[in-house]
Design a protein around this motif. Structure first.
Motif, mmCIF file in Angstrom:
data_model
loop_
_atom_site.group_PDB
_atom_site.id
_atom_site.type_symbol
_atom_site.label_atom_id
_atom_site.label_comp_id
_atom_site.label_asym_id
_atom_site.label_seq_id
_atom_site.Cartn_x
_atom_site.Cartn_y
_atom_site.Cartn_z
ATOM 1 N N ALA A 1 28.167 20.652 -39.120
ATOM 2 C CA ALA A 1 29.115 21.642 -38.606
ATOM 3 C C ALA A 1 30.110 21.058 -37.617
ATOM 4 C CB ALA A 1 28.354 22.793 -37.946
ATOM 5 N N GLU A 2 29.971 19.747 -37.311
ATOM 6 C CA GLU A 2 30.780 19.162 -36.239
ATOM 7 C C GLU A 2 31.745 18.079 -36.692
ATOM 8 O OE1 GLU A 2 30.668 20.349 -33.228
ATOM 9 O OE2 GLU A 2 28.986 21.712 -33.594
ATOM 10 N N VAL A 3 31.564 17.539 -37.875
ATOM 11 C CA VAL A 3 32.328 16.353 -38.274
ATOM 12 C C VAL A 3 33.196 16.655 -39.503
ATOM 13 C CG1 VAL A 3 32.180 13.946 -39.023
ATOM 14 C CG2 VAL A 3 30.543 14.840 -37.353
ATOM 15 N N PRO A 4 34.492 16.898 -39.301
ATOM 16 C CA PRO A 4 35.392 17.021 -40.455
ATOM 17 C C PRO A 4 35.501 15.671 -41.161
ATOM 18 C CG PRO A 4 36.401 17.849 -38.426
ATOM 19 C CD PRO A 4 35.190 17.076 -38.025
ATOM 20 N N HIS A 5 35.640 15.719 -42.473
ATOM 21 C CA HIS A 5 35.704 14.485 -43.238
ATOM 22 C C HIS A 5 36.393 14.733 -44.568
ATOM 23 C CE1 HIS A 5 32.043 16.636 -44.295
ATOM 24 N NE2 HIS A 5 32.118 16.071 -45.489
ATOM 25 N N ALA A 6 36.776 13.665 -45.214
ATOM 26 C CA ALA A 6 37.429 13.741 -46.516
ATOM 27 C C ALA A 6 36.998 12.539 -47.335
ATOM 28 C CB ALA A 6 38.949 13.757 -46.351
ATOM 29 N N VAL A 7 37.142 12.647 -48.652
ATOM 30 C CA VAL A 7 36.939 11.511 -49.541
ATOM 31 C C VAL A 7 38.301 11.143 -50.108
ATOM 32 C CG1 VAL A 7 35.831 10.665 -51.642
ATOM 33 C CG2 VAL A 7 34.583 12.215 -50.119
ATOM 34 N N LEU A 8 38.749 9.925 -49.826
ATOM 35 C CA LEU A 8 40.037 9.477 -50.332
ATOM 36 C C LEU A 8 39.947 9.177 -51.826
ATOM 37 C CD1 LEU A 8 41.312 7.171 -47.446
ATOM 38 C CD2 LEU A 8 41.360 9.666 -47.656
ATOM 39 N N ILE B 1 22.288 18.444 -40.821
ATOM 40 C CA ILE B 1 22.651 17.039 -40.956
ATOM 41 C C ILE B 1 23.092 16.769 -42.390
ATOM 42 C CG2 ILE B 1 21.861 14.637 -40.816
ATOM 43 C CD1 ILE B 1 21.938 15.971 -38.097
ATOM 44 N N SER B 2 24.283 16.188 -42.535
ATOM 45 C CA SER B 2 24.750 15.724 -43.839
ATOM 46 C C SER B 2 24.312 14.279 -44.023
ATOM 47 C CB SER B 2 26.274 15.810 -43.930
ATOM 48 O OG SER B 2 26.712 17.137 -43.780
ATOM 49 N N MET B 3 23.969 13.920 -45.242
ATOM 50 C CA MET B 3 23.439 12.587 -45.515
ATOM 51 C C MET B 3 23.999 12.096 -46.842
ATOM 52 S SD MET B 3 19.396 11.607 -45.586
ATOM 53 C CE MET B 3 18.791 9.937 -45.811
ATOM 54 N N VAL B 4 24.662 10.948 -46.816
ATOM 55 C CA VAL B 4 25.274 10.372 -48.007
ATOM 56 C C VAL B 4 24.770 8.944 -48.164
ATOM 57 C CG1 VAL B 4 27.419 9.854 -49.211
ATOM 58 C CG2 VAL B 4 27.353 11.742 -47.567
ATOM 59 N N PHE C 1 36.857 12.267 -39.178
ATOM 60 C CA PHE C 1 37.797 12.675 -38.140
ATOM 61 C C PHE C 1 37.027 12.911 -36.842
ATOM 62 C CE2 PHE C 1 39.595 13.740 -42.205
ATOM 63 C CZ PHE C 1 40.933 13.398 -42.085
ATOM 64 N N GLU C 2 37.468 12.251 -35.787
ATOM 65 C CA GLU C 2 36.781 12.353 -34.504
ATOM 66 C C GLU C 2 37.406 13.444 -33.640
ATOM 67 O OE1 GLU C 2 34.656 8.937 -33.112
ATOM 68 O OE2 GLU C 2 36.268 7.681 -33.917
#
Length: 209
Positions: free
Chosen positions: A177-184, A134-137, A155-156
């Motif tokens: 491991a399941e949720v691609p994401h980026a920081v703009l 689990i990632s947590m921000v 990204f869904e």
């Protein structure tokens, strides 16, 4: 254990993670704890180091992909954050009990994206290290405005995406491991407390991201 959040809230959040792979929680931190963490963050800014990509010997600096600075936390050293560590204990306990996970460790750092900083689309996982569950921000940005940028883009599975603004005390949790994401790209300094819940202890070696 003195619970920081009620069980009903936790069960709702875990339902979201189970069904959508992520959850966005506003006001995750009460004012006192938020102020405590933000003060600690600002006091450590001189000790932040430029973040790289890749694990261990593969770690390298690439500003085209990533442009933030980090300070890794240590529970034994950073005792000023004891209330936060207790909240993290609560988080792990409830994930293990109600989601039947086997979380047994964690690693967290403070992250500073200066103006112009960003992080390209990625997963919080490595090919040769796959113990992040689990990632947590948690965001630490007062009076953040839309024009300040710095959104988390999630990204869904249907290839659409949506933006999460990094508002103060907002928490985002998702399956690493399941949720691609980026920081703009941020247009002013952007602060967060970021980390991972692990199914192997952090003593197996720090992951550099």
């Amino acid at each position: 254990m003195n619970a920081y959040h009620g069980l009903e809230d936790w069960l709702s959040w875990m339902d979201d993670i189970s069904s959508k792979d992520y959850v966005v929680i506003d006001r995750f931190l009460r004012d006192e704890l938020y102020t405590e963490i933000k003060s600690f963050f600002l006091g450590k800014l001189p000790n932040f180091k430029e973040a790289g990509i890749g694990a261990h010997s593969d770690n390298q600096i690439d500003n085209k992909i990533r442009g933030d600075f980090t300070y890794w936390l240590d529970r034994q050293r950073d005792t000023e954050l004891e209330t936060y560590w207790s909240l993290l204990d609560e988080t792990i306990h409830l994930f293990n009990r109600y989601c039947y996970l086997s979380i047994s460790g964690f690693e967290f750092h403070l992250a500073h994206y200066p103006s112009g900083g960003h992080y390209d689309k990625h997963l919080d996982q490595f090919e040769n290290r796959n113990n992040r569950m689990i990632s947590m921000v948690i965001y630490l940005n007062d009076d953040w405005k839309q024009e300040d940028g710095g959104e988390l883009e999630i990204f869904e599975k249907d290839r659409t995406s949506f933006l999460v603004e990094p508002f103060a005390a907002r928490c985002v949790m998702f399956k690493s491991a399941e949720v691609p994401h980026a920081v703009l790209e941020a247009r002013k300094s952007r602060f967060s407390l970021t980390g991972w819940l692990l199914y192997q202890p952090s003593s197996v070696g720090k992951l550099i991201v």
